[in-house]
Write a protein that holds these residues in place. Structure first.
Motif, PDB file in Angstrom:
ATOM      1  N   SER A  36      -5.871  -7.643   6.555  1.00  0.00           N
ATOM      2  CA  SER A  36      -5.561  -7.212   5.016  1.00  0.00           C
ATOM      3  C   SER A  36      -5.152  -5.873   5.140  1.00  0.00           C
ATOM      4  N   CYS A  37      -6.209  -4.800   5.173  1.00  0.00           N
ATOM      5  CA  CYS A  37      -5.889  -3.311   4.812  1.00  0.00           C
ATOM      6  C   CYS A  37      -5.034  -2.787   5.661  1.00  0.00           C
ATOM      7  N   ARG A  38      -5.098  -3.288   7.105  1.00  0.00           N
ATOM      8  CA  ARG A  38      -4.418  -2.176   8.111  1.00  0.00           C
ATOM      9  C   ARG A  38      -4.892  -0.972   8.233  1.00  0.00           C
ATOM     10  N   GLN A 135       0.526 -11.812  -1.039  1.00  0.00           N
ATOM     11  CA  GLN A 135       0.758 -10.836   0.144  1.00  0.00           C
ATOM     12  C   GLN A 135       1.124  -9.377  -0.927  1.00  0.00           C
ATOM     13  N   TYR A 136       1.121  -8.332  -0.063  1.00  0.00           N
ATOM     14  CA  TYR A 136       1.339  -7.145  -0.824  1.00  0.00           C
ATOM     15  C   TYR A 136       2.401  -6.212   0.153  1.00  0.00           C
ATOM     16  N   ILE A 137       2.851  -5.128  -0.740  1.00  0.00           N
ATOM     17  CA  ILE A 137       3.819  -4.283  -0.205  1.00  0.00           C
ATOM     18  C   ILE A 137       3.295  -2.765   0.289  1.00  0.00           C
ATOM     19  N   ARG A 146       1.700   6.214   2.479  1.00  0.00           N
ATOM     20  CA  ARG A 146       2.056   4.770   2.091  1.00  0.00           C
ATOM     21  C   ARG A 146       0.946   4.278   1.177  1.00  0.00           C
ATOM     22  N   ARG A 147       1.274   3.498   0.254  1.00  0.00           N
ATOM     23  CA  ARG A 147       0.323   2.932  -0.641  1.00  0.00           C
ATOM     24  C   ARG A 147       0.394   1.427  -1.143  1.00  0.00           C
ATOM     25  N   SER A 148      -0.818   0.739  -0.730  1.00  0.00           N
ATOM     26  CA  SER A 148      -0.729  -0.669  -0.859  1.00  0.00           C
ATOM     27  C   SER A 148      -0.822  -1.445  -2.397  1.00  0.00           C
ATOM     28  N   HIS A 167      -4.719   3.240 -12.323  1.00  0.00           N
ATOM     29  CA  HIS A 167      -4.633   4.855 -12.454  1.00  0.00           C
ATOM     30  C   HIS A 167      -5.676   5.120 -11.662  1.00  0.00           C
ATOM     31  N   VAL A 168      -5.774   5.550 -10.192  1.00  0.00           N
ATOM     32  CA  VAL A 168      -6.783   6.334  -9.626  1.00  0.00           C
ATOM     33  C   VAL A 168      -6.688   7.820  -9.808  1.00  0.00           C
ATOM     34  N   PRO A 169      -7.865   8.356 -10.446  1.00  0.00           N
ATOM     35  CA  PRO A 169      -7.817   9.977 -10.910  1.00  0.00           C
ATOM     36  C   PRO A 169      -7.358  10.630  -9.744  1.00  0.00           C
ATOM     37  N   GLU A 170      -6.332  11.498  -9.877  1.00  0.00           N
ATOM     38  CA  GLU A 170      -5.829  12.233  -8.711  1.00  0.00           C
ATOM     39  C   GLU A 170      -4.907  11.405  -7.834  1.00  0.00           C
ATOM     40  N   GLY A 171      -4.781  10.225  -8.027  1.00  0.00           N
ATOM     41  CA  GLY A 171      -3.989   9.283  -7.145  1.00  0.00           C
ATOM     42  C   GLY A 171      -2.603   9.787  -6.902  1.00  0.00           C
ATOM     43  N   ALA A 172      -2.208   9.946  -5.661  1.00  0.00           N
ATOM     44  CA  ALA A 172      -1.042  10.518  -5.327  1.00  0.00           C
ATOM     45  C   ALA A 172       0.046   9.395  -5.890  1.00  0.00           C
ATOM     46  N   PHE A 173       0.062   8.485  -5.704  1.00  0.00           N
ATOM     47  CA  PHE A 173       0.980   7.467  -6.309  1.00  0.00           C
ATOM     48  C   PHE A 173       0.850   6.903  -7.610  1.00  0.00           C
ATOM     49  N   SER A 174      -0.345   6.425  -8.011  1.00  0.00           N
ATOM     50  CA  SER A 174      -0.601   5.920  -9.306  1.00  0.00           C
ATOM     51  C   SER A 174      -0.463   6.912 -10.307  1.00  0.00           C
ATOM     52  N   SER A 175      -0.950   8.362 -10.007  1.00  0.00           N
ATOM     53  CA  SER A 175      -0.692   9.371 -11.001  1.00  0.00           C
ATOM     54  C   SER A 175       0.718   9.676 -11.243  1.00  0.00           C
ATOM     55  N   GLY A 212     -10.578  -6.189 -11.610  1.00  0.00           N
ATOM     56  CA  GLY A 212      -9.896  -5.265 -12.131  1.00  0.00           C
ATOM     57  C   GLY A 212      -8.566  -5.722 -11.707  1.00  0.00           C
ATOM     58  N   THR A 213      -7.727  -4.836 -10.895  1.00  0.00           N
ATOM     59  CA  THR A 213      -6.276  -5.187 -10.698  1.00  0.00           C
ATOM     60  C   THR A 213      -6.459  -6.105  -9.290  1.00  0.00           C
ATOM     61  N   GLY A 214      -7.272  -6.688  -8.960  1.00  0.00           N
ATOM     62  CA  GLY A 214      -7.391  -7.609  -7.955  1.00  0.00           C
ATOM     63  C   GLY A 214      -6.826  -8.922  -8.669  1.00  0.00           C
ATOM     64  N   TYR A 328      -9.826 -12.872   1.522  1.00  0.00           N
ATOM     65  CA  TYR A 328     -10.072 -11.794   0.596  1.00  0.00           C
ATOM     66  C   TYR A 328      -9.093 -10.683   1.043  1.00  0.00           C
ATOM     67  N   ASP A 329      -8.642  -9.963   0.056  1.00  0.00           N
ATOM     68  CA  ASP A 329      -7.906  -8.566   0.011  1.00  0.00           C
ATOM     69  C   ASP A 329      -9.032  -7.510  -0.523  1.00  0.00           C
ATOM     70  N   SER A 330      -9.307  -6.584   0.431  1.00  0.00           N
ATOM     71  CA  SER A 330     -10.257  -5.701  -0.312  1.00  0.00           C
ATOM     72  C   SER A 330      -9.381  -4.539  -0.630  1.00  0.00           C
ATOM     73  N   PHE A 331      -9.276  -4.030  -1.820  1.00  0.00           N
ATOM     74  CA  PHE A 331      -8.537  -3.033  -2.312  1.00  0.00           C
ATOM     75  C   PHE A 331      -9.163  -1.624  -1.789  1.00  0.00           C
ATOM     76  N   GLU A 332      -8.852  -1.427  -0.504  1.00  0.00           N
ATOM     77  CA  GLU A 332      -9.570  -0.233   0.063  1.00  0.00           C
ATOM     78  C   GLU A 332      -8.536   1.081  -0.211  1.00  0.00           C
ATOM     79  N   PHE A 333      -9.218   2.031  -0.389  1.00  0.00           N
ATOM     80  CA  PHE A 333      -8.141   3.281  -0.696  1.00  0.00           C
ATOM     81  C   PHE A 333      -7.475   3.644   0.461  1.00  0.00           C
ATOM     82  N   ALA A 334      -6.273   4.199   0.364  1.00  0.00           N
ATOM     83  CA  ALA A 334      -5.301   4.313   1.543  1.00  0.00           C
ATOM     84  C   ALA A 334      -5.949   5.571   2.580  1.00  0.00           C
ATOM     85  N   VAL A 335      -5.782   5.500   3.727  1.00  0.00           N
ATOM     86  CA  VAL A 335      -6.168   6.572   4.570  1.00  0.00           C
ATOM     87  C   VAL A 335      -4.931   7.359   4.919  1.00  0.00           C
TER      88      VAL A 335
HETATM   89  C1  LIG Z   1      -4.130  -5.002   0.755  1.00  0.00           C
HETATM   90  C2  LIG Z   1      -4.470  -3.865  -0.584  1.00  0.00           C
HETATM   91  C3  LIG Z   1      -3.622  -4.135  -1.788  1.00  0.00           C
HETATM   92  C4  LIG Z   1      -3.818  -3.429  -2.885  1.00  0.00           C
HETATM   93  N1  LIG Z   1      -3.147  -4.085  -3.953  1.00  0.00           N
HETATM   94  C5  LIG Z   1      -3.689  -2.953  -5.192  1.00  0.00           C
HETATM   95  C6  LIG Z   1      -2.984  -3.619  -6.387  1.00  0.00           C
HETATM   96  O1  LIG Z   1      -2.279  -4.612  -6.497  1.00  0.00           O
HETATM   97  N2  LIG Z   1      -3.308  -2.713  -7.503  1.00  0.00           N
HETATM   98  C7  LIG Z   1      -3.811  -1.574  -7.355  1.00  0.00           C
HETATM   99  O2  LIG Z   1      -4.139  -0.892  -8.494  1.00  0.00           O
HETATM  100  N3  LIG Z   1      -4.442  -1.311  -6.222  1.00  0.00           N
HETATM  101  C8  LIG Z   1      -4.336  -1.845  -4.991  1.00  0.00           C
HETATM  102  N4  LIG Z   1      -4.837  -1.537  -3.668  1.00  0.00           N
HETATM  103  C9  LIG Z   1      -5.439  -0.214  -3.847  1.00  0.00           C
HETATM  104  C10 LIG Z   1      -4.543   0.925  -3.546  1.00  0.00           C
HETATM  105  O3  LIG Z   1      -3.697   0.980  -2.512  1.00  0.00           O
HETATM  106  C11 LIG Z   1      -5.206   2.095  -3.279  1.00  0.00           C
HETATM  107  O4  LIG Z   1      -6.055   2.236  -4.625  1.00  0.00           O
HETATM  108  C12 LIG Z   1      -4.527   3.502  -3.197  1.00  0.00           C
HETATM  109  O5  LIG Z   1      -5.177   4.337  -2.483  1.00  0.00           O
HETATM  110  C13 LIG Z   1      -4.049   3.988  -4.489  1.00  0.00           C
HETATM  111  O6  LIG Z   1      -3.214   4.935  -4.377  1.00  0.00           O
HETATM  112  P1  LIG Z   1      -3.004   6.362  -5.180  1.00  0.00           P
HETATM  113  O7  LIG Z   1      -2.059   7.234  -4.356  1.00  0.00           O
HETATM  114  O8  LIG Z   1      -2.889   6.291  -6.567  1.00  0.00           O
HETATM  115  O9  LIG Z   1      -4.499   7.004  -4.764  1.00  0.00           O
HETATM  116  P2  LIG Z   1      -5.009   7.944  -3.493  1.00  0.00           P
HETATM  117  O10 LIG Z   1      -4.371   9.036  -3.649  1.00  0.00           O
HETATM  118  O11 LIG Z   1      -4.920   6.954  -2.497  1.00  0.00           O
HETATM  119  O12 LIG Z   1      -6.658   8.427  -4.047  1.00  0.00           O
HETATM  120  C14 LIG Z   1      -6.943   9.290  -5.119  1.00  0.00           C
HETATM  121  C15 LIG Z   1      -8.054   9.931  -4.919  1.00  0.00           C
HETATM  122  O13 LIG Z   1      -9.186   8.882  -4.636  1.00  0.00           O
HETATM  123  C16 LIG Z   1     -10.135   9.468  -3.439  1.00  0.00           C
HETATM  124  N5  LIG Z   1     -10.752   8.487  -3.093  1.00  0.00           N
HETATM  125  C17 LIG Z   1     -10.851   7.863  -1.753  1.00  0.00           C
HETATM  126  N6  LIG Z   1     -11.642   6.798  -1.479  1.00  0.00           N
HETATM  127  C18 LIG Z   1     -12.396   6.758  -2.507  1.00  0.00           C
HETATM  128  C19 LIG Z   1     -13.283   5.663  -2.674  1.00  0.00           C
HETATM  129  N7  LIG Z   1     -13.778   4.955  -1.818  1.00  0.00           N
HETATM  130  N8  LIG Z   1     -13.825   5.995  -4.040  1.00  0.00           N
HETATM  131  C20 LIG Z   1     -13.415   6.792  -4.993  1.00  0.00           C
HETATM  132  N9  LIG Z   1     -12.551   7.584  -4.487  1.00  0.00           N
HETATM  133  C21 LIG Z   1     -11.629   7.616  -3.506  1.00  0.00           C
HETATM  134  C22 LIG Z   1      -9.399   9.998  -2.513  1.00  0.00           C
HETATM  135  O14 LIG Z   1      -9.800  11.226  -1.929  1.00  0.00           O
HETATM  136  C23 LIG Z   1      -7.944  10.658  -3.459  1.00  0.00           C
HETATM  137  O15 LIG Z   1      -8.375  12.025  -3.824  1.00  0.00           O
HETATM  138  C24 LIG Z   1      -4.647  -2.262  -2.745  1.00  0.00           C
HETATM  139  C25 LIG Z   1      -5.063  -1.991  -1.473  1.00  0.00           C
HETATM  140  C26 LIG Z   1      -5.096  -2.930  -0.363  1.00  0.00           C
HETATM  141  C27 LIG Z   1      -5.679  -2.410   1.105  1.00  0.00           C
END
Ligand SMILES: Cc1cc2nc3c(=O)[nH]c(=O)nc-3n(C[C@H](O)[C@H](O)[C@H](O)COP(=O)(O)OP(=O)(O)OC[C@H]3O[C@@H](n4cnc5c(N)ncnc54)[C@H](O)[C@@H]3O)c2cc1C
Length: 337
Positions: A36-38, A135-137, A146-148, A167-175, A212-214, A328-335
Motif C-alpha cells: 500500500s503506502c510504499r 488503486q492510487y497514483i 510525491r503525494r499519493s 486539505h491538510v493544514p500546511e500540506g504542500a500539495f493539498s494547500s 473521510g476521503t478514504g 486496506y489502504d492506510s492514508f499515511e502522510f507522505a515521508v
Molecule cells: C496509498 C495512499 C492513498 C491516499 N489517498 C488519498 C486520497 O485519495 N485523498 C486524500 O485526501 N489523501 C490521500 N492520502 C493521504 C495523502 O497522501 C497525505 O495526506 C499527503 O501527505 C497529503 O499531502 P500534502 O502535501 O497535502 O500534505 P503534507 O505536506 O504531506 O503534510 C502536511 C503537514 O502535515 C504534517 N504531518 C505529517 N504527519 C502527520 C500526522 N500523522 N498527523 C498530523 N500531521 C502530520 C506534516 O509534517 C506536514 O507539515 C493517501 C495516502 C496513501 C498512502
C-alpha cells in the motif's frame, strides 16, 4: 550490482539491481506483492525473510523489534545486500498493469466540503492508462516530492481521473490545490500503485469501511462492481466528523436505492448541534461491529486514516475476520526524503 530474490512460497525468482527495494524490483518483473503506502509505515507488504540479508533506507516503522528479530521483512523498504530467499504472497490480478509517468491537465475542480476538493484530471488521448478500481497514483510535484491520492473513478477509456483531496493544514500539495490551482493547470503523476482492489475470486459479503476521503477508492470499487453487474453484498460504513463532511451523501443514498445488494450507513463521530443527526454516531469501526458482530463470513475493505485502519487490524480478528480477508489502504502522510 544485482542480486536474486527467490520467493519460496510461489517459486518465482527475479533480480534486484543496485539499491532497488524488493517490492520495486518485483513490480518491474510483473511480480506483485500486496502493498500500500510504499513508505514503510502501513505494514501491508510484511513478509518473511528465509535467508540472506537486507538493509533499510529508512527505518522500517511498521516492523516491531520482535518482528525484525523474528525474520519479518518489509518489502517496500528492504534492499538486499546479497541473494535472498523470502516467503511472500503474490497477487495475479494487477500483474499486467504497467506503472507509468503520465502528464495530465486539471479539467475541473469542485469543492464538495469545507476541506475536500474533487479534481478531474484529463489524460492525453494518445496514451492509454490502465488501472484497477481502488488503486492510487503519486502526484509528482515540481520540487521532487510525491503525494499519493486514490482514484475515485473506475477505469474507463477516455474518461478523466477523479481524485478527492483533503486539505491538510500546511500540506504542500493539498494547500496548492485549495489556494492556487486552476483549471487547465498541468501536472505529472506516476502510477497506478497499490493492491487495494476488489478480490474477484470471492463472493463473500463485503464490508466497506471508509474514513473521510478514504471514500475515494471505495467509490471506484463500488462503481466498478455495479458496472460489472456484480451481485455480491456490499455494506458501506462511511465515517466522518459531522454532517457537513458527508460530501457525497446523496450519491450514496441514490446508489443504495438503486442497487439491492448495496447498503449504506453513514457514521458521525462528532455531530454538530444543528445537524439534528438521528443516524449512527461514534467510531466507524465500532459501528461496523455493532451491525456485524461475527465477521467470519465476510471480507473487509477499509480505507482512510491510519488510526481507523489500526483499530480494524487490532479488533476485527477477535470478531472472526481472517487477517488475509482484511484489505486496506492506510492514508499515511507522505515521508519526504
Ligand atoms: C496509498 C495512499 C492513498 C491516499 N489517498 C488519498 C486520497 O485519495 N485523498 C486524500 O485526501 N489523501 C490521500 N492520502 C493521504 C495523502 O497522501 C497525505 O495526506 C499527503 O501527505 C497529503 O499531502 P500534502 O502535501 O497535502 O500534505 P503534507 O505536506 O504531506 O503534510 C502536511 C503537514 O502535515 C504534517 N504531518 C505529517 N504527519 C502527520 C500526522 N500523522 N498527523 C498530523 N500531521 C502530520 C506534516 O509534517 C506536514 O507539515 C493517501 C495516502 C496513501 C498512502
Amino acid at each position: 550490482m544485482s542480486f536474486s530474490v527467490h520467493n519460496r512460497k510461489t517459486g518465482s525468482r527475479f533480480d534486484v539491481e543496485g539499491d532497488e527495494t524488493i517490492l520495486d524490483a518485483g513490480l518491474k518483473h510483473s511480480i506483485v506483492f500486496p502493498y500500500s503506502c510504499r513508505g514503510g509505515t502501513c505494514g501491508t507488504c510484511k513478509a518473511r525473510l528465509v535467508s540472506g540479508e537486507v538493509g533499510y533506507a529508512h527505518p522500517p516503522q511498521a516492523l516491531s523489534p520482535e518482528e525484525l528479530a523474528g525474520g519479518s521483512v518489509l518489502l517496500c523498504q528492504a534492499v538486499p545486500s546479497g541473494d535472498v530467499e523470502i516467503e511472500a504472497t503474490e497477487l495475479a490480478a494487477s500483474a499486467e498493469i504497467q506503472i507509468k509517468i503520465m502528464p495530465c491537465r486539471v479539467a475541473a475542480m469542485e469543492q464538495l466540503a469545507h476541506d475536500v476538493m474533487v479534481l478531474h484530471l484529463k489524460l492525453p488521448a494518445s496514451q492509454a492508462f490502465r488501472y484497477l478500481a481502488g488503486q492510487y497514483i503519486d502526484i509528482l510535484m515540481r520540487d521532487g516530492r510525491r503525494r499519493s491520492f486514490s482514484m475515485a473513478s473506475r477505469p474507463q477509456a477516455g474518461q478523466d481521473l477523479e481524485l478527492h483531496v483533503r486539505h491538510v493544514p500546511e500540506g504542500a500539495f493539498s494547500s496548492r490545490v485549495f489556494d492556487s490551482m486552476k483549471v487547465k493547470d498541468l501536472m505529472r503523476f506516476q502510477g497506478p500503485f497499490g493492491t487495494f482492489f476488489l478480490r474477484e475470486d470471492s463472493d463473500r459479503p463485503a464490508i466497506l469501511m471508509a474514513g473521510g476521503t478514504g471514500l475515494a477508492p471505495i467509490k471506484a470499487l463500488l462503481d466498478q462492481a455495479f458496472a460489472d453487474d456484480n451481485h455480491r453484498q456490499f455494506h458501506l460504513f462511511w465515517g466522518v466528523r459531522a454532517r457537513r463532511d458527508l460530501y457525497l451523501h446523496e450519491l450514496l443514498e441514490t446508489w443504495a436505492a438503486e442497487h439491492e445488494n448495496f447498503r449504506y450507513t453513514p457514521v458521525l463521530s462528532e455531530p454538530a448541534a444543528d445537524d439534528d443527526w438521528r443516524g449512527e454516531s461514534g467510531f466507524v469501526h465500532e459501528v461496523v461491529l455493532k451491525h456485524v458482530d461475527d465477521l467470519s463470513a465476510h471480507e473487509v475493505y477499509a480505507c482512510g486514516p491510519p488510526v481507523m485502519i489500526d483499530a480494524a487490524k487490532a479488533q476485527f480478528p477477535a470478531h472472526g475476520l481472517a487477517p488475509d480477508r482484511l484489505f486496506y489502504d492506510s492514508f499515511e502522510f507522505a515521508v519526504d526524503d
